[in-house]
Design a protein around this motif. Structure first.
Motif, PDB file in Angstrom:
ATOM      1  N   MET A  10       0.801  -1.028   0.071  1.00  8.85           N
ATOM      2  CA  MET A  10      -0.096   0.048  -0.124  1.00  8.85           C
ATOM      3  C   MET A  10       0.904   1.177   0.047  1.00  8.85           C
ATOM      4  SD  MET A  10      -1.151  -0.038   3.794  1.00  8.85           S
ATOM      5  CE  MET A  10      -2.068   1.368   3.881  1.00  8.85           C
ATOM      6  N   PRO A  11       0.367   2.620  -0.547  1.00 13.49           N
ATOM      7  CA  PRO A  11       1.280   3.422  -0.345  1.00 13.49           C
ATOM      8  C   PRO A  11       1.596   3.754   0.879  1.00 13.49           C
ATOM      9  CG  PRO A  11      -0.800   3.872  -1.898  1.00 13.49           C
ATOM     10  CD  PRO A  11      -0.706   2.657  -1.254  1.00 13.49           C
ATOM     11  N   PRO A  12       2.781   4.201   1.278  1.00 11.57           N
ATOM     12  CA  PRO A  12       3.088   4.517   2.540  1.00 11.57           C
ATOM     13  C   PRO A  12       2.519   5.867   3.079  1.00 11.57           C
ATOM     14  CG  PRO A  12       5.015   4.707   1.222  1.00 11.57           C
ATOM     15  CD  PRO A  12       3.871   4.221   0.365  1.00 11.57           C
ATOM     16  N   GLY A  13       2.655   6.170   4.324  1.00 10.19           N
ATOM     17  CA  GLY A  13       1.957   7.342   4.610  1.00 10.19           C
ATOM     18  C   GLY A  13       0.534   7.461   4.420  1.00 10.19           C
ATOM     19  N   PRO A  14       0.168   8.898   4.723  1.00 11.01           N
ATOM     20  CA  PRO A  14      -1.384   9.261   4.307  1.00 11.01           C
ATOM     21  C   PRO A  14      -1.550   9.248   3.077  1.00 11.01           C
ATOM     22  CG  PRO A  14      -0.131  10.955   5.297  1.00 11.01           C
ATOM     23  CD  PRO A  14       0.722  10.078   5.065  1.00 11.01           C
ATOM     24  N   VAL A  15      -2.565   8.443   2.700  1.00 18.55           N
ATOM     25  CA  VAL A  15      -3.136   8.674   1.068  1.00 18.55           C
ATOM     26  C   VAL A  15      -4.509   8.832   0.937  1.00 18.55           C
ATOM     27  CG1 VAL A  15      -3.322   7.356  -0.944  1.00 18.55           C
ATOM     28  CG2 VAL A  15      -1.470   6.884   0.492  1.00 18.55           C
ATOM     29  N   ARG A  16      -5.062  10.229   0.981  1.00 22.29           N
ATOM     30  CA  ARG A  16      -6.416  10.597   1.355  1.00 22.29           C
ATOM     31  C   ARG A  16      -7.030  10.834  -0.015  1.00 22.29           C
ATOM     32  NH1 ARG A  16      -7.409  10.272   6.337  1.00 22.29           N
ATOM     33  NH2 ARG A  16      -5.603  10.421   7.887  1.00 22.29           N
ATOM     34  N   LEU A  17      -8.066  10.125  -0.347  1.00 19.99           N
ATOM     35  CA  LEU A  17      -8.777  10.437  -1.385  1.00 19.99           C
ATOM     36  C   LEU A  17     -10.306  10.565  -1.017  1.00 19.99           C
ATOM     37  CD1 LEU A  17      -6.871   7.664  -3.768  1.00 19.99           C
ATOM     38  CD2 LEU A  17      -6.519   9.984  -3.542  1.00 19.99           C
TER      39      LEU A  17
ATOM     40  N   ARG B 105      -3.166  -1.335 -16.617  1.00 19.51           N
ATOM     41  CA  ARG B 105      -2.075  -0.682 -17.104  1.00 19.51           C
ATOM     42  C   ARG B 105      -2.135   0.618 -16.511  1.00 19.51           C
ATOM     43  NH1 ARG B 105       1.403   2.109 -16.906  1.00 19.51           N
ATOM     44  NH2 ARG B 105       3.367   2.603 -18.054  1.00 19.51           N
ATOM     45  N   ASP B 106      -3.541   1.423 -16.697  1.00 17.22           N
ATOM     46  CA  ASP B 106      -3.735   2.604 -16.175  1.00 17.22           C
ATOM     47  C   ASP B 106      -4.793   2.840 -15.197  1.00 17.22           C
ATOM     48  OD1 ASP B 106      -1.870   3.789 -18.387  1.00 17.22           O
ATOM     49  OD2 ASP B 106      -3.164   2.933 -19.573  1.00 17.22           O
TER      50      ASP B 106
ATOM     51  N   ASP C 156       2.543  13.727 -20.449  1.00 21.24           N
ATOM     52  CA  ASP C 156       1.795  14.437 -21.222  1.00 21.24           C
ATOM     53  C   ASP C 156       0.729  15.525 -20.724  1.00 21.24           C
ATOM     54  OD1 ASP C 156       2.809  13.287 -23.286  1.00 21.24           O
ATOM     55  OD2 ASP C 156       1.113  11.887 -23.750  1.00 21.24           O
ATOM     56  N   SER C 157       0.500  15.179 -19.262  1.00 17.57           N
ATOM     57  CA  SER C 157      -0.235  16.463 -18.590  1.00 17.57           C
ATOM     58  C   SER C 157      -0.193  15.838 -17.256  1.00 17.57           C
ATOM     59  CB  SER C 157      -1.665  16.307 -18.958  1.00 17.57           C
ATOM     60  OG  SER C 157      -2.205  14.856 -18.454  1.00 17.57           O
ATOM     61  N   PRO C 158      -0.384  16.814 -16.424  1.00 10.92           N
ATOM     62  CA  PRO C 158      -0.182  16.728 -14.969  1.00 10.92           C
ATOM     63  C   PRO C 158      -1.275  15.668 -14.421  1.00 10.92           C
ATOM     64  CG  PRO C 158      -0.480  19.333 -15.213  1.00 10.92           C
ATOM     65  CD  PRO C 158      -0.589  18.575 -16.528  1.00 10.92           C
ATOM     66  N   ALA C 159      -2.687  15.488 -15.258  1.00 12.02           N
ATOM     67  CA  ALA C 159      -3.350  14.570 -14.673  1.00 12.02           C
ATOM     68  C   ALA C 159      -2.998  13.144 -14.899  1.00 12.02           C
ATOM     69  CB  ALA C 159      -4.716  14.599 -15.574  1.00 12.02           C
ATOM     70  N   LEU C 160      -1.985  13.100 -15.770  1.00  9.58           N
ATOM     71  CA  LEU C 160      -1.575  11.561 -16.235  1.00  9.58           C
ATOM     72  C   LEU C 160      -0.480  11.391 -15.256  1.00  9.58           C
ATOM     73  CD1 LEU C 160      -1.644  11.335 -19.989  1.00  9.58           C
ATOM     74  CD2 LEU C 160      -3.345  10.369 -18.583  1.00  9.58           C
ATOM     75  N   ALA C 161       0.215  12.362 -15.078  1.00 15.32           N
ATOM     76  CA  ALA C 161       1.373  12.163 -14.016  1.00 15.32           C
ATOM     77  C   ALA C 161       0.689  11.625 -12.599  1.00 15.32           C
ATOM     78  CB  ALA C 161       2.249  13.477 -13.738  1.00 15.32           C
ATOM     79  N   TYR C 162      -0.248  12.318 -12.096  1.00 18.45           N
ATOM     80  CA  TYR C 162      -0.903  12.054 -10.756  1.00 18.45           C
ATOM     81  C   TYR C 162      -1.499  10.622 -10.938  1.00 18.45           C
ATOM     82  CZ  TYR C 162      -4.055  12.314  -6.932  1.00 18.45           C
ATOM     83  OH  TYR C 162      -4.865  12.082  -5.802  1.00 18.45           O
TER      84      TYR C 162
ATOM     85  N   THR D 114      -1.651   4.744  -9.537  1.00 15.08           N
ATOM     86  CA  THR D 114      -1.782   3.589 -10.232  1.00 15.08           C
ATOM     87  C   THR D 114      -0.716   2.594  -9.504  1.00 15.08           C
ATOM     88  OG1 THR D 114      -3.000   4.362 -12.546  1.00 15.08           O
ATOM     89  CG2 THR D 114      -1.427   2.434 -12.364  1.00 15.08           C
ATOM     90  N   ASP D 115       0.511   3.216  -9.765  1.00 14.95           N
ATOM     91  CA  ASP D 115       1.699   2.222  -9.347  1.00 14.95           C
ATOM     92  C   ASP D 115       1.670   2.153  -7.835  1.00 14.95           C
ATOM     93  OD1 ASP D 115       2.432   2.538 -11.952  1.00 14.95           O
ATOM     94  OD2 ASP D 115       4.177   3.589 -11.484  1.00 14.95           O
ATOM     95  N   GLY D 116       1.393   3.118  -7.014  1.00 12.12           N
ATOM     96  CA  GLY D 116       1.571   2.923  -5.545  1.00 12.12           C
ATOM     97  C   GLY D 116       0.319   2.184  -4.978  1.00 12.12           C
ATOM     98  N   ALA D 117      -0.943   2.482  -5.485  1.00 10.00           N
ATOM     99  CA  ALA D 117      -1.914   1.934  -4.859  1.00 10.00           C
ATOM    100  C   ALA D 117      -2.628   0.572  -5.459  1.00 10.00           C
ATOM    101  CB  ALA D 117      -3.185   2.992  -4.805  1.00 10.00           C
ATOM    102  N   PHE D 118      -2.070   0.361  -6.821  1.00  7.84           N
ATOM    103  CA  PHE D 118      -2.724  -0.780  -7.446  1.00  7.84           C
ATOM    104  C   PHE D 118      -1.604  -1.716  -7.864  1.00  7.84           C
ATOM    105  CE2 PHE D 118      -6.567   2.099  -7.685  1.00  7.84           C
ATOM    106  CZ  PHE D 118      -7.561   1.263  -7.495  1.00  7.84           C
TER     107      PHE D 118
END
Length: 533
Positions: free
Chosen positions: A1-8, A338-339, A386-392, A397-401
């Motif tokens: 799981m992503p370390p530290g607080p992950v608040r969504l 993948r995404d 290509d965009s901040p949306a895709l970076a986020y 994706t990587d850290g939580a899935f």
């Protein structure tokens, strides 16, 4: 799981919105009945059903597998279903379980507390007993329905029986108020519903041509998290012989004390704050008073409903049991898209107008990853995307899935056969709102389901995508049949852990499936592991 607080905190409402976009008895097993002259008629332990017969499959809908959980049965484990006289119409699905309408009132329609039903798809009648897949729907444990998943392709091409299940959601499914039962035996009613459905399958599926000794439990998102729970829940032992975990971040669990405190707060908020009368108060409230979900946790935070651990139904959190080799030792098929997180980024854009500018990027990372935000920003710099949306989206994706799934696969593969995949069709058909964004959603969360089920609401598959769909149905149905995924039209799928370079994974692509060993590196799983504390 992503370390530290992950608040969504906005995630459940977005999952709810996507559900709308996409959704355009126990005891000894009875003796198999004599063959019916009418293939639309099936005799179960509770009574006779009349379903629908098509050229390549049969369909039986709205079958009650437990008593209506209403009145004194609200907030209790499910009771056996009552029988009926004569033929019961099984041509139409039952109502959805009660759920929060949220931003769209349609979620409040066609719902009922009397919702514990299931649907059965079968191949045409034959003397051969077919293997069975029991499907648990997603929806963050607060939304969704079994009725979204038309499984005729799996029944016809895959030659398997498919059962899709409704279970109690949100507050009615998971409120863990200590007044509702014996100490440690509260909450998790939705999980107990799923167990009751599995017992129904054990006792009745032979009447539909299914083999009760060959049951695979499968699910996606919250459904996959449920599968993780059943791999470690004592009362689920022996009810299935293989498991499919699709896009299930199974690290998110609340413990019983947290669940109880949140439930006490919730009860007080609906006028049931006196512990001495809370149980009766909660069981007699109008249903609409309980539509708003009780929140326990999220992907590393406190923003979703769902099962609680340390309880009688679920004593141990799945990730702990997986790491200790204490899960049920049976074949597991596990994977992600993948995404994954582009779906949630897209829905936040559509529902809340979140534009994801470069100036907002540091704040997004800080809100999600807390003190690790700087390290995440260095690993996922804006100039790489290509965009901040895709970076986020890539970071979450990587850290939580992706890396959570990879760790689960590694832990489980030390004790049992595991087959891992990544769905990587970045042109997968998506609902129209997701095709109008300033960034592509790619191979996003849930889009692989369109290759297994007919869920509608999107453009048809291209010829190459239809070939991939056929191969995925072959792989999944083969796994259901004998615990090994195989397709005559695709490459052999090796066991996870059989290559020292990593994985291997089967990358599912319309331009040709590929066996790969670079999944962990591509998703930077070493980095995410280094942040664990």
């Amino acid at each position: 799981m992503p370390p530290g607080p992950v608040r969504l905190p906005w995630l459940p409402a977005l999952i709810l919105a996507f559900v709308l976009i996409v959704g355009c008895t126990s005891g000894a097993a009875p003796e198999p009945p004599e063959p019916e002259s009418d293939p639309a008629v099936v005799h179960t332990a509770a009574g006779v059903l009349r379903g629908v017969v098509a050229d390549d499959h049969r369909f039986f809908a709205g079958i009650p597998y437990a008593a209506p959980p209403v009145g004194p049965l609200r907030f209790r484990p499910p009771e056996p279903s009552r029988g009926w006289a004569g033929e019961r119409d099984a041509t139409r699905a039952g109502p959805r379980c009660v759920q929060n309408p949220g931003p769209d009132p349609e979620f409040g329609t066609n719902t009922d507390e009397d919702c514990l039903s299931l649907n059965v798809w079968t191949p045409p009648v034959s003397e051969q007993k077919r293997p069975v897949m029991v499907w648990i729907h997603g929806g963050a444990f607060v939304n969704g329905s079994s009725n979204v998943y038309d499984a005729r392709w799996l029944a016809a091409r895959g030659d398997i029986v498919v059962v899709t299940v409704n279970y109690r959601l949100g507050t009615l499914g998971f409120l863990a108020h200590p007044a509702l039962g014996a100490p440690g035996d509260v909450g998790n009613y939705g999980l107990a519903d799923q167990q009751a459905a599995l017992r129904w399958v054990r006792d009745n599926i032979s009447a539909f041509g299914g083999d009760p000794q060959k049951v695979t439990l499968a699910g996606e998102s919250a459904g996959a998290m449920s599968v993780c729970d059943h791999l470690v829940a004592p009362a689920s032992s022996g009810l299935f012989r293989a498991a499919v975990i699709q896009s299930g971040p199974c690290q998110a669990q609340a413990d019983l004390p947290t669940g109880e405190q949140r439930s006490l707060d919730y009860a007080a908020g609906v006028g049931c704050g006196d512990p001495a009368t809370a149980a009766d108060c909660l069981r007699t409230l109008p249903t609409d008073k309980l539509r708003r979900p009780v929140w326990f946790y999220g992907i590393g935070a406190d923003e979703l409903a769902g099962p609680v651990t340390g309880s009688a139904v679920l004593p141990t959190a799945p990730p702990v049991a997986f790491a200790e080799g204490a899960a049920a030792r049976l074949p597991v098929l596990i994977g992600t898209t993948r995404d994954e997180f582009t779906l949630f980024v897209a829905l936040r854009y559509l529902q809340e107008g979140q534009r994801y500018t470069a100036e907002e990027y540091p704040g997004l990372l800080a809100d999600t990853f807390g003190p690790n935000a700087g390290a995440v920003a260095a690993r996922y710099p804006l100039e790489r995307y290509d965009s901040p949306a895709l970076a986020y989206a890539a970071a979450v994706t990587d850290g939580a899935f992706a890396c959570v799934s990879d760790r689960m696969a590694r832990d489980l593969s030390a004790h049992q056969p595991v087959y891992a995949y990544e769905f990587d069709d970045r042109q997968a058909p998506a609902p129209e709102p997701l095709r109008t964004l300033p960034f592509p959603v790619g191979a996003s969360h849930s889009l692989e389901l369109r290759y297994l089920f007919d869920v509608g609401g999107a453009p048809p598959l291209s010829p190459a995508q239809q070939t991939l769909s056929d191969q995925m149905i072959d792989y999944w149905s083969s796994f259901v049949a004998d615990g090994v995924p195989a397709s005559a039209d695709g490459p052999a799928w090796p066991r996870f852990g059989s290559d020292p370079a990593g994985g291997p994974y089967l990358s599912l692509r319309p331009d040709g499936n590929q066996v790969t060993t670079g999944f962990a590196d591509e998703h930077q799983c070493g980095f995410w592991a280094s942040l664990e504390g």
